[in-house]
Design a protein around this motif. Sequence first.
Motif, PDB file in Angstrom:
ATOM      1  N   GLY A   1       4.731   2.895 -11.673  1.00 32.61           N
ATOM      2  CA  GLY A   1       3.873   3.836 -10.954  1.00 32.61           C
ATOM      3  C   GLY A   1       4.656   4.784 -10.065  1.00 32.61           C
ATOM      4  O   GLY A   1       5.800   4.520  -9.701  1.00 32.61           O
ATOM      5  N   ASN A   2       4.018   5.922  -9.708  1.00 33.34           N
ATOM      6  CA  ASN A   2       4.709   6.914  -8.877  1.00 33.34           C
ATOM      7  C   ASN A   2       3.900   7.367  -7.673  1.00 33.34           C
ATOM      8  O   ASN A   2       4.282   8.309  -6.988  1.00 33.34           O
ATOM      9  CB  ASN A   2       5.129   8.117  -9.719  1.00 33.34           C
ATOM     10  CG  ASN A   2       3.947   8.799 -10.399  1.00 33.34           C
ATOM     11  OD1 ASN A   2       2.793   8.551 -10.053  1.00 33.34           O
ATOM     12  ND2 ASN A   2       4.230   9.644 -11.374  1.00 33.34           N
ATOM     13  N   GLN A   3       2.767   6.713  -7.401  1.00 29.98           N
ATOM     14  CA  GLN A   3       2.023   7.035  -6.199  1.00 29.98           C
ATOM     15  C   GLN A   3       2.565   6.199  -5.032  1.00 29.98           C
ATOM     16  O   GLN A   3       3.665   5.680  -5.104  1.00 29.98           O
ATOM     17  CB  GLN A   3       0.528   6.819  -6.437  1.00 29.98           C
ATOM     18  CG  GLN A   3      -0.059   7.786  -7.470  1.00 29.98           C
ATOM     19  CD  GLN A   3      -1.571   7.684  -7.575  1.00 29.98           C
ATOM     20  OE1 GLN A   3      -2.271   7.404  -6.605  1.00 29.98           O
ATOM     21  NE2 GLN A   3      -2.086   7.926  -8.774  1.00 29.98           N
ATOM     22  N   ARG A   4       1.818   6.088  -3.957  1.00 29.62           N
ATOM     23  CA  ARG A   4       2.257   5.412  -2.731  1.00 29.62           C
ATOM     24  C   ARG A   4       3.142   4.196  -3.015  1.00 29.62           C
ATOM     25  O   ARG A   4       2.804   3.339  -3.825  1.00 29.62           O
ATOM     26  CB  ARG A   4       1.025   4.971  -1.952  1.00 29.62           C
ATOM     27  CG  ARG A   4       1.262   3.959  -0.868  1.00 29.62           C
ATOM     28  CD  ARG A   4       1.726   4.558   0.431  1.00 29.62           C
ATOM     29  NE  ARG A   4       0.660   5.326   1.076  1.00 29.62           N
ATOM     30  CZ  ARG A   4       0.840   5.994   2.224  1.00 29.62           C
ATOM     31  NH1 ARG A   4       2.028   5.983   2.798  1.00 29.62           N
ATOM     32  NH2 ARG A   4      -0.143   6.673   2.775  1.00 29.62           N
ATOM     33  N   THR A   5       4.289   4.114  -2.351  1.00 27.39           N
ATOM     34  CA  THR A   5       5.191   2.981  -2.525  1.00 27.39           C
ATOM     35  C   THR A   5       4.658   1.758  -1.783  1.00 27.39           C
ATOM     36  O   THR A   5       4.201   1.860  -0.644  1.00 27.39           O
ATOM     37  CB  THR A   5       6.605   3.315  -2.012  1.00 27.39           C
ATOM     38  OG1 THR A   5       7.100   4.446  -2.731  1.00 27.39           O
ATOM     39  CG2 THR A   5       7.551   2.146  -2.212  1.00 27.39           C
TER      40      THR A   5
ATOM     41  N   ARG B   1      -0.054   2.537 -11.338  1.00 29.57           N
ATOM     42  CA  ARG B   1      -0.447   3.625 -10.446  1.00 29.57           C
ATOM     43  C   ARG B   1       0.520   3.786  -9.276  1.00 29.57           C
ATOM     44  O   ARG B   1       0.922   4.897  -8.942  1.00 29.57           O
ATOM     45  CB  ARG B   1      -1.860   3.370  -9.923  1.00 29.57           C
ATOM     46  CG  ARG B   1      -2.373   4.458  -8.985  1.00 29.57           C
ATOM     47  CD  ARG B   1      -3.798   4.192  -8.560  1.00 29.57           C
ATOM     48  NE  ARG B   1      -4.283   5.256  -7.674  1.00 29.57           N
ATOM     49  CZ  ARG B   1      -5.462   5.236  -7.071  1.00 29.57           C
ATOM     50  NH1 ARG B   1      -6.299   4.228  -7.268  1.00 29.57           N
ATOM     51  NH2 ARG B   1      -5.817   6.233  -6.272  1.00 29.57           N
ATOM     52  N   TYR B   2       0.889   2.665  -8.648  1.00 30.86           N
ATOM     53  CA  TYR B   2       1.714   2.710  -7.448  1.00 30.86           C
ATOM     54  C   TYR B   2       3.146   2.293  -7.751  1.00 30.86           C
ATOM     55  O   TYR B   2       3.403   1.474  -8.639  1.00 30.86           O
ATOM     56  CB  TYR B   2       1.132   1.799  -6.362  1.00 30.86           C
ATOM     57  CG  TYR B   2      -0.257   2.193  -5.943  1.00 30.86           C
ATOM     58  CD1 TYR B   2      -0.474   3.241  -5.056  1.00 30.86           C
ATOM     59  CD2 TYR B   2      -1.374   1.538  -6.459  1.00 30.86           C
ATOM     60  CE1 TYR B   2      -1.752   3.626  -4.683  1.00 30.86           C
ATOM     61  CE2 TYR B   2      -2.653   1.916  -6.090  1.00 30.86           C
ATOM     62  CZ  TYR B   2      -2.846   2.959  -5.208  1.00 30.86           C
ATOM     63  OH  TYR B   2      -4.112   3.342  -4.856  1.00 30.86           O
ATOM     64  N   ARG B   3       4.069   2.840  -6.978  1.00 33.26           N
ATOM     65  CA  ARG B   3       5.475   2.446  -7.090  1.00 33.26           C
ATOM     66  C   ARG B   3       5.661   1.139  -6.319  1.00 33.26           C
ATOM     67  O   ARG B   3       5.714   1.122  -5.089  1.00 33.26           O
ATOM     68  CB  ARG B   3       6.375   3.532  -6.503  1.00 33.26           C
ATOM     69  CG  ARG B   3       7.872   3.196  -6.568  1.00 33.26           C
ATOM     70  CD  ARG B   3       8.659   4.133  -5.680  1.00 33.26           C
ATOM     71  NE  ARG B   3      10.088   3.858  -5.736  1.00 33.26           N
ATOM     72  CZ  ARG B   3      10.908   3.992  -4.707  1.00 33.26           C
ATOM     73  NH1 ARG B   3      10.453   4.411  -3.520  1.00 33.26           N
ATOM     74  NH2 ARG B   3      12.197   3.727  -4.834  1.00 33.26           N
ATOM     75  N   CYS B   4       5.728   0.051  -7.050  1.00 30.36           N
ATOM     76  CA  CYS B   4       5.837  -1.270  -6.440  1.00 30.36           C
ATOM     77  C   CYS B   4       7.288  -1.752  -6.489  1.00 30.36           C
ATOM     78  O   CYS B   4       7.938  -1.687  -7.536  1.00 30.36           O
ATOM     79  CB  CYS B   4       4.961  -2.269  -7.176  1.00 30.36           C
ATOM     80  SG  CYS B   4       3.198  -1.881  -7.142  1.00 30.36           S
TER      81      CYS B   4
ATOM     82  N   GLU C   1      -5.805  -1.597  -2.956  1.00 27.66           N
ATOM     83  CA  GLU C   1      -6.187  -0.211  -3.232  1.00 27.66           C
ATOM     84  C   GLU C   1      -7.131   0.317  -2.153  1.00 27.66           C
ATOM     85  O   GLU C   1      -7.017   1.469  -1.718  1.00 27.66           O
ATOM     86  CB  GLU C   1      -6.835  -0.106  -4.608  1.00 27.66           C
ATOM     87  CG  GLU C   1      -5.847  -0.289  -5.739  1.00 27.66           C
ATOM     88  CD  GLU C   1      -6.272   0.408  -7.012  1.00 27.66           C
ATOM     89  OE1 GLU C   1      -5.997   1.612  -7.155  1.00 27.66           O
ATOM     90  OE2 GLU C   1      -6.884  -0.261  -7.857  1.00 27.66           O
TER      91      GLU C   1
END
Length: 276
Positions: free
Chosen positions: A25-29, A54-57, A269
Amino acid sequence: MERRQVDEETVAVGGQEIAFRQSPGNQRTVVFAHGNSSSSRPWGQLMAGQFGQRYRCLALDLPGHGRSAPASNHSIYSLPGYAATLAAFARALAAEDAVIVGWSLGGHTAIETAPSLPEAAGFLISGTPPVASAAQMAEAFLPDPALNVGFSASVSQDQALAYASSFVAPGPALPLDEFVADILSTDGDAREGLFASVGEGRFADDVDIVATLRRPLAILQGENEQLVNLGYRRQLTIPALWRGAVQIVAGAGHAAHEEAPQELAGLLEQFIADIG
């Protein structure tokens, strides 16, 4: 649920190679810190699913845990040592403004890291009762002999199984093989060092940190938690507490992120959405 590859990588932190997993993912880390004698592995379901797409984990293995080598300096095997590692890891991965998620020991580490990561967007802790002193732990935790395993240098197969069993809700539960493998592969000095540091009072006042924290703090607890005293957590003063209450994860025990990964993803989320 669609799943994608979670990359396994390493990064140099404080002169030591730290292993970590990264989702596509590349949204909120979102940075994940694991519990005592665990690893980044239990975050795998969350990271490989839609949340991780969805998110950069980023989920690290603390020194002496998972794929990370034993600590080069045993002072790292303490809450201040783990907090310094977590903060340096976030900086090395350009994740200073991330949401920091901590489970159990990882939650204590996240709280202790808060003052040194002023740009972090918020914190979510699960299975973690903030404490001000070692004496307070008797009230914060429920009486369970399995807790002693988390502070023992040498752990047998049976002890590891008992400790792993305390992570999940009583009754039919998740297979425990991977929990047990993580426990047995953890550097015994990490557990012994943590015990010594706690006994010596070498950790921050979590109660004061959460009482003065100005960024959102979400606190989760499994409905069937076997280790943490919910009554204790509810009596703490936490002005920044998300939604004004501890969030209960139905049916889960101490390891809600593995027992109920979709529910945890949903709460995360919502937390991220509320942060903005």
